[in-house]
Scaffold this motif. Sequence first.
Motif, PDB file in Angstrom:
ATOM      1  N   GLU A  89      35.582  41.653 -57.475  1.00 28.31           N
ATOM      2  CA  GLU A  89      35.363  40.436 -58.380  1.00 28.31           C
ATOM      3  C   GLU A  89      35.411  39.405 -57.658  1.00 28.31           C
ATOM      4  O   GLU A  89      36.265  38.807 -57.118  1.00 28.31           O
ATOM      5  N   TYR A  90      34.134  38.712 -57.859  1.00 23.70           N
ATOM      6  CA  TYR A  90      33.902  37.510 -57.196  1.00 23.70           C
ATOM      7  C   TYR A  90      34.803  36.135 -57.556  1.00 23.70           C
ATOM      8  O   TYR A  90      35.440  35.557 -56.612  1.00 23.70           O
ATOM      9  N   GLU A  91      35.315  36.225 -58.856  1.00 21.45           N
ATOM     10  CA  GLU A  91      36.184  35.132 -59.124  1.00 21.45           C
ATOM     11  C   GLU A  91      37.541  35.369 -58.678  1.00 21.45           C
ATOM     12  O   GLU A  91      38.171  34.328 -58.287  1.00 21.45           O
ATOM     13  N   GLN A  92      37.883  36.487 -58.580  1.00 20.51           N
ATOM     14  CA  GLN A  92      39.323  36.697 -58.096  1.00 20.51           C
ATOM     15  C   GLN A  92      39.082  36.356 -56.620  1.00 20.51           C
ATOM     16  O   GLN A  92      40.168  35.931 -56.120  1.00 20.51           O
ATOM     17  N   ILE A  93      38.184  36.595 -55.672  1.00 20.20           N
ATOM     18  CA  ILE A  93      38.125  36.434 -54.487  1.00 20.20           C
ATOM     19  C   ILE A  93      38.262  34.859 -54.372  1.00 20.20           C
ATOM     20  O   ILE A  93      39.173  34.432 -53.415  1.00 20.20           O
ATOM     21  N   VAL A  94      37.602  34.093 -55.042  1.00 16.36           N
ATOM     22  CA  VAL A  94      37.409  32.615 -54.896  1.00 16.36           C
ATOM     23  C   VAL A  94      38.768  31.839 -55.258  1.00 16.36           C
ATOM     24  O   VAL A  94      39.178  30.817 -54.719  1.00 16.36           O
ATOM     25  N   ARG A  95      39.494  32.806 -56.238  1.00 16.99           N
ATOM     26  CA  ARG A  95      40.642  32.266 -56.721  1.00 16.99           C
ATOM     27  C   ARG A  95      41.921  32.628 -56.052  1.00 16.99           C
ATOM     28  O   ARG A  95      43.037  31.822 -55.831  1.00 16.99           O
ATOM     29  N   GLN A  96      41.967  33.647 -55.353  1.00 16.55           N
ATOM     30  CA  GLN A  96      43.170  34.297 -54.775  1.00 16.55           C
ATOM     31  C   GLN A  96      43.214  34.442 -53.151  1.00 16.55           C
ATOM     32  O   GLN A  96      44.400  34.496 -52.597  1.00 16.55           O
ATOM     33  N   THR A  97      42.107  34.040 -52.727  1.00 13.87           N
ATOM     34  CA  THR A  97      41.838  34.038 -51.025  1.00 13.87           C
ATOM     35  C   THR A  97      42.307  32.695 -50.566  1.00 13.87           C
ATOM     36  O   THR A  97      41.737  31.612 -51.151  1.00 13.87           O
ATOM     37  N   PRO A  98      43.060  32.514 -49.439  1.00 13.15           N
ATOM     38  CA  PRO A  98      43.467  31.123 -49.098  1.00 13.15           C
ATOM     39  C   PRO A  98      42.024  30.336 -48.671  1.00 13.15           C
ATOM     40  O   PRO A  98      41.360  30.850 -48.076  1.00 13.15           O
ATOM     41  N   SER A  99      42.165  29.286 -49.024  1.00 16.57           N
ATOM     42  CA  SER A  99      41.031  28.350 -48.927  1.00 16.57           C
ATOM     43  C   SER A  99      41.381  27.421 -47.573  1.00 16.57           C
ATOM     44  O   SER A  99      40.687  26.473 -47.674  1.00 16.57           O
ATOM     45  N   LEU A 100      41.713  27.959 -46.500  1.00 20.74           N
ATOM     46  CA  LEU A 100      42.203  27.157 -45.324  1.00 20.74           C
ATOM     47  C   LEU A 100      40.705  27.043 -44.715  1.00 20.74           C
ATOM     48  O   LEU A 100      39.717  27.984 -44.758  1.00 20.74           O
ATOM     49  N   PRO A 101      40.619  26.009 -43.903  1.00 25.04           N
ATOM     50  CA  PRO A 101      39.377  25.949 -42.991  1.00 25.04           C
ATOM     51  C   PRO A 101      38.997  27.030 -42.065  1.00 25.04           C
ATOM     52  O   PRO A 101      39.931  27.334 -41.684  1.00 25.04           O
ATOM     53  N   VAL A 102      37.819  27.433 -42.080  1.00 21.38           N
ATOM     54  CA  VAL A 102      37.605  28.474 -41.293  1.00 21.38           C
ATOM     55  C   VAL A 102      37.502  27.973 -39.793  1.00 21.38           C
ATOM     56  O   VAL A 102      36.694  26.980 -39.458  1.00 21.38           O
ATOM     57  N   ALA A 103      38.368  28.805 -38.987  1.00 20.33           N
ATOM     58  CA  ALA A 103      38.444  28.228 -37.727  1.00 20.33           C
ATOM     59  C   ALA A 103      37.293  28.917 -36.803  1.00 20.33           C
ATOM     60  O   ALA A 103      37.586  29.691 -36.169  1.00 20.33           O
ATOM     61  N   MET A 104      36.035  28.534 -36.859  1.00 22.10           N
ATOM     62  CA  MET A 104      35.007  28.914 -36.123  1.00 22.10           C
ATOM     63  C   MET A 104      34.033  27.572 -35.682  1.00 22.10           C
ATOM     64  O   MET A 104      34.221  26.808 -36.342  1.00 22.10           O
ATOM     65  N   GLU A 105      33.562  27.861 -34.535  1.00 20.93           N
ATOM     66  CA  GLU A 105      32.599  26.657 -34.151  1.00 20.93           C
ATOM     67  C   GLU A 105      31.340  26.945 -34.651  1.00 20.93           C
ATOM     68  O   GLU A 105      30.508  28.033 -34.185  1.00 20.93           O
ATOM     69  N   LEU A 106      30.983  26.270 -35.649  1.00 16.19           N
ATOM     70  CA  LEU A 106      29.766  26.337 -36.160  1.00 16.19           C
ATOM     71  C   LEU A 106      28.528  25.712 -35.196  1.00 16.19           C
ATOM     72  O   LEU A 106      28.619  24.648 -34.563  1.00 16.19           O
ATOM     73  N   SER A 107      27.357  26.417 -35.198  1.00 12.24           N
ATOM     74  CA  SER A 107      26.375  26.045 -34.389  1.00 12.24           C
ATOM     75  C   SER A 107      24.813  25.649 -35.119  1.00 12.24           C
ATOM     76  O   SER A 107      24.768  26.349 -36.165  1.00 12.24           O
ATOM     77  N   PRO A 108      24.143  24.611 -34.349  1.00 14.16           N
ATOM     78  CA  PRO A 108      22.601  24.599 -35.244  1.00 14.16           C
ATOM     79  C   PRO A 108      21.935  25.693 -34.947  1.00 14.16           C
ATOM     80  O   PRO A 108      20.828  25.985 -35.775  1.00 14.16           O
ATOM     81  N   ASP A 109      22.348  26.699 -34.185  1.00 16.01           N
ATOM     82  CA  ASP A 109      21.537  28.093 -33.791  1.00 16.01           C
ATOM     83  C   ASP A 109      21.846  29.091 -35.018  1.00 16.01           C
ATOM     84  O   ASP A 109      20.971  30.017 -34.976  1.00 16.01           O
TER      85      ASP A 109
END
Length: 558
Positions: A171-191
């Motif tokens: 369920e989408y709404e359960q995911i966005v309400r119950q999963t931690p909203s910590l910043p994702v520790a990934m190096e985003l790329s212009p590629d």
Amino acid sequence: MLWHSKPNVDVEGGTLELNLAKINEAVASEVGDREAIVFRDRRISYSEFTDRTRSLANFLLENGLGIREDRSNLNPWQSGQDHIGLYLYNGNEYLEGMMGAYKCRAAPFNVNYRYVDEELIYLLNNAKTRALIFHSSLSKHVESIRNHVPTLNLLIQVRDDDTSTVDDAYEYEQIVRQTPSLPVAMELSPDDLYILYTGGTTGMPKGVLWRQEDIIIAALGGRRTNGEVLQTVREFVERSVGQNRKSLPAPPFMHGAGHWNALQVLNAGGTVVIQNEVKRMDAQDILDTIEREEVNNLLVVGDAFGRPIADALADSECDYPSLRNIITGGAIMTAKVKSDIIQSLPKIKIIDSAGSSETGGQATHVSDSKSGAATGKFTLSVNNAVLSEDMSKILSPGHEGLGWWARTGNIPLGYLDDEAKTQRTFPVLNGVRYSVPGDKVRLLEDGSLELHGRESVTINSGGEKIFAEEVEQALKHHSDVFDAVVAGRPSERWGNEVVAIVQLRERSKPTEDSLLSECSKHIARYKLPKAFVFVNEILRSPSGKADYKWAKSVAASH
């Protein structure tokens, strides 16, 4: 390292590092309390949007989705990222789905909610879909096709219909309400990739692959109004502080025009307003939303949106004082429709935005009460050119015949897993790579550009090439024509002949002679329709684009 994986160099020679998720996080940190999305009774701030998209990103990562291979090891038409289908109507979930996928370095792509099961199976397999986010009202199709897509192993449903669900979908709404909203520790790329599937109205859908940095500059608000490229994420943040526009992108987000406008607004710290009715085009609902939310900019797609809106405006007592601009792209808005809108809203500017999935924005033209209404005329802008028929040279102003409208600079990598189509659409001339999606144009002596239309929907009749769009525009000058689309069918005399498929206004009964008489005022005699087919409704995609496969079948059957 292959040529396409090098950092982008813009027209001034500076190296950029732009990424959609990175820009969104930075803008949200500056304008967190500002509304990012307004949809029905939902008013989602930038801070809330950040939390919800981070939660979705973390959930996707937990389920093994993200990036699989660095682009430096790949050919231009290869991906290297997991693909997430967005099988959704308009709503905050669509934009959250895109941004959440970008934050975990997966690549979301658009799925047409009108597709039948066979088309869905083709599209999802072509994209090697790993996850699908869908509205529950579409669950019957999901159940029907899921076992035919072997790569599909994660289903997420957005509840919009309590009677239809997929039992084992998250369920989408359960995911966005119950999963931690910590910043994702990934190096985003212009590629990191942005993927847009073409509509498939003249052929099978194709997945256009863009580096995010290139699509940001080409179509998603990476340039200032004077054409200057925003060089850093910090410049996006600084711009967002002083801007707070509200924009209503009326077309479905599943097509480029709609979500391009929405992402432009989010990249600038503005507010995306979504009308209540998202499963069909409702002109009055759009106008009511503009009035209620004090919308500044409205995006539509050609006459399919413009004509009903013009009619609704004519019957309205409101003058919509907040509305400054109506932007139209993806299909032609005829001069007659523009004139009718301007008559109701004398202060409005109607902005034609020309471009395609393979080029981004290419040019604009403004119609208003002072300059009048015109269609199909543009000014050639930076990184654009007109190529000869054989693509061997760049044409100069005043050239004979028609040429191909091309763009260089920030253009796509290619088509997903299709080397042949990539090489055809993105040729190299004198060491410069161009995108040539198929529009025929003429560059006039004064430097203005005259757009004739797509080569794929031309009709070769009696040795002459006739562009469907120019005949359609001529027909729509007739006051009794509500909508029209033109196609060719075989003819013993002409090889092919022009057939006009026409939707008339209610209770109108014009003669074919009167339609031909109006057309003859705008196009040469050899371009006039040889036959008319009258229908109750013109079939268009939800974005408003003509479905020429349908039109050809109607023309042939009559």
